[in-house]
Design an enzyme around this catalytic site. Structure first.
Site, PDB file in Angstrom:
ATOM      1  N   SER A 149       0.837  -1.171   0.010  1.00  0.00           N
ATOM      2  CA  SER A 149       0.123   0.218  -0.049  1.00  0.00           C
ATOM      3  C   SER A 149       0.909   1.137  -0.142  1.00  0.00           C
ATOM      4  CB  SER A 149      -0.748   0.333   1.232  1.00  0.00           C
ATOM      5  OG  SER A 149      -2.071  -0.919   1.417  1.00  0.00           O
ATOM      6  N   ARG A 164       7.543   6.046  -4.475  1.00  0.00           N
ATOM      7  CA  ARG A 164       7.981   7.244  -3.061  1.00  0.00           C
ATOM      8  C   ARG A 164       7.801   6.043  -2.070  1.00  0.00           C
ATOM      9  NH1 ARG A 164       3.534  10.025  -4.943  1.00  0.00           N
ATOM     10  NH2 ARG A 164       4.972  10.805  -6.226  1.00  0.00           N
ATOM     11  N   ASP A 202      -4.327  -1.312  -1.269  1.00  0.00           N
ATOM     12  CA  ASP A 202      -5.110  -1.253  -0.140  1.00  0.00           C
ATOM     13  C   ASP A 202      -6.458  -1.056  -0.487  1.00  0.00           C
ATOM     14  OD1 ASP A 202      -4.348   1.154   0.054  1.00  0.00           O
ATOM     15  OD2 ASP A 202      -4.038   0.383   2.096  1.00  0.00           O
TER      16      ASP A 202
HETATM   17  C1  GLC Z   1      -1.171   6.021   1.439  1.00  0.00           C
HETATM   18  C2  GLC Z   1       0.179   4.963   0.639  1.00  0.00           C
HETATM   19  C3  GLC Z   1      -1.180   4.378  -0.255  1.00  0.00           C
HETATM   20  C4  GLC Z   1      -2.203   3.751   0.491  1.00  0.00           C
HETATM   21  C5  GLC Z   1      -2.671   4.852   1.885  1.00  0.00           C
HETATM   22  C6  GLC Z   1      -4.067   3.720   2.342  1.00  0.00           C
HETATM   23  O1  GLC Z   1      -2.072   7.256   0.916  1.00  0.00           O
HETATM   24  O2  GLC Z   1       0.749   6.014  -0.212  1.00  0.00           O
HETATM   25  O3  GLC Z   1      -0.412   3.465  -1.119  1.00  0.00           O
HETATM   26  O4  GLC Z   1      -3.249   3.483  -0.318  1.00  0.00           O
HETATM   27  O5  GLC Z   1      -1.726   5.408   2.405  1.00  0.00           O
HETATM   28  O6  GLC Z   1      -3.436   2.613   2.887  1.00  0.00           O
END
Ligand code: GLC
Length: 482
Positions: A149, A164, A202
């Protein structure tokens, strides 16, 4: 004042409360302005030139029917825990069995070296498989959906080039690289019998898992350590994929990575506290929206306000007390604010205890009033801003009625978050007042199904299924799909 109004709050403290109210209140007009800008930014992210919001195509190319079957592993590398699940999608429509183990994600791994991270994950997977399947040497490879995520470029569903780190992670040598081979190497070295069939976000998992049981689901959101959403786009509306000549009406789930919204600071009402969080974070200038909303930051915003009012304003709260503990960055998480907002007593005695026990500070009654109001302001702003994202996707897609599946600690545990978000959505979208308070809203944000477990399994199943049917778009290693 929402509570304890019997307390005479001194004038200078009242002035500070007023100042905070002005800084943190986002009125309807501002919400609408943010939403309109958001719609444009979503479009820009899909364009050839790209924009600030990454709008990552995920190669999840259909909604589930509810009739998916099979047994899959799912690995969830979120912000806080590591979770390994085995999910069996049963013959019964929309049903599943799940077994799972949670592992703590050691804090030092988040800012350590990449090898240690992958080794730790591989060890957890090995342990899980040994416990549930016995001797790994005798096993065929089990398909796995990996919920990673963080923003990742996916030219293929079985690839993820980390754009990143977000959520406070800072591990050298991973940004700009495909994480799948690093992960697979660690698995191979330990003989872990797994084939990765999908790397997912996620939010995409949440969208697909929720759509498994509810066909009105159109958007998946996470309001947790981080904040983000995914929705289903048509390939024809994704100019940056035009060179692939995909049929224009083919669906493609987009992981928005909307945490990056307004990194240019054009519309968000940032306060000096938000600026300070950004400057001191491992990735300054990134995730402007997320840093005002997500669980990782809510307690920190609050802490910065308290320190500021002790040091820099003539109110000098907690005068004469040792605020050493309060000075430690990230010492308060969002559950601290939840507890303050949940304090049922007019004299805020639970809040006082919380300060005494966790921070060694004994606030006086007026300071308790200020504390409660600051928590309300931070929590309310987060909920209202997050509604702008949901409204923007709905506007972009022309959704007048739908369900939004949401998950994450802030959504599930933060007091009044749902109610405040729903109220903001109503203001932004100009819905008329409800005839009956029990009526549903046209767009409802509902608790989602388990996205990073069941969602990951479903996406693994959907991908295996489409490959079987000959849809090889976005598949890097077809040999893993037999
Ligand atoms: C951050 C991550 C993203 C994820 C979110 C919730 O924004 O960059 O990929 O979906 O957190 O976990």
């Amino acid at each position: 004042m929402s509570s304890g109004s019997f307390v005479e709050v001194p004038k200078d403290l009242l002035k500070e409360i007023k100042r905070l109210e002005e800084l943190f209140t986002v009125d309807t007009a501002k919400l609408k302005q943010i939403t309109d800008h958001f719609v444009n930014e979503l479009e820009k992210g899909l364009s050839k030139e790209g924009g600030t919001i990454p709008m990552n195509p995920t190669w999840v190319m259909s909604f589930p029917t509810g009739y998916e079957t099979g047994t899959y592993l799912a690995l969830d590398m979120g912000g806080t825990n590591l979770r390994v699940c085995q999910i069996t999608l049963t013959e019964q429509k929309s049903e599943f069995d799940i077994i799972q183990s949670k592992y703590r994600m050691p804090e030092e791994l988040k800012t350590g070296v990449a090898e240690d991270l992958w080794e730790y994950i591989a060890e957890c997977l090995l342990q899980f498989i040994q416990t549930h399947h016995g001797d790994v040497a005798k096993l065929d490879k089990i398909p796995l959906g990996f919920t990673f995520s963080y923003p990742a470029t996916q030219n293929y569903i079985d690839e993820g080039i980390l754009q990143r780190w977000t959520k406070g992670f800072d591990i050298d040598g991973v940004e700009g690289r495909n994480v799948v081979p690093m992960f697979e190497k660690a698995l191979q070295e330990r003989g872990v019998p797994i084939k990765l069939t999908a790397l997912i976000n996620d939010t995409t998992g949440t969208l697909i898992a929720s759509a498994y049981t509810d066909t009105k689901m159109k958007i998946g959101c996470i309001f947790g350590t981080g904040c983000n959403a995914a929705y289903m786009e048509d390939c024809g509306s994704i100019p940056k994929l035009a060179h692939l000549n995909l049929p224009p009406d083919t669906p493609m789930a987009i992981n928005c990575e909307w945490g990056a919204f307004d990194n240019e600071h054009k519309v968000l009402p940032r306060t000096p506290y938000d600026e300070s969080i950004d400057t001191d974070s491992p990735r300054p200038g990134q995730q402007a929206f997320e840093k005002m909303i997500a669980g990782l930051y809510l307690g920190e915003i609050f802490r910065l306000i308290m320190v500021d009012l002790h040091d820099n304003h003539n109110v000098n709260i907690f005068a004469g007390q040792d605020i050493g503990k309060l000075r430690r960055p990230y010492t308060l998480d969002s559950s601290f604010l939840s507890a303050i907002e949940d304090d049922p007593f007019e004299n805020l005695s639970e809040t006082r205890e919380l300060f005494q026990n966790q921070l060694g500070i004994d606030p006086n009654p007026s300071e308790l009033e200020l504390i409660r109001r600051a928590a309300e302001l931070i929590g309310t702003r987060a909920a209202r801003l997050s509604a702008c994202g949901v409204a923007a996707i709905s506007k972009k897609k022309g959704y007048k009625e739908c369900h939004v599946g949401a998950d994450g600690s802030v959504f599930n545990k933060y007091p009044h978050f749902k109610k405040r978000g729903a109220a903001a959505l109503r203001e932004i979208l100009d819905w008329p007042a409800k005839a009956d308070p029990n009526d549903d809203d046209p767009i409802e944000i509902l608790a989602a199904e388990d996205g990073s477990g069941v969602g990951a399994a479903l996406i693994a199943a959907l991908t295996l299924e489409r490959v079987k049917k000959g849809n090889m778009h976005g598949i890097l290693h077809p040999e893993n799909f037999h």
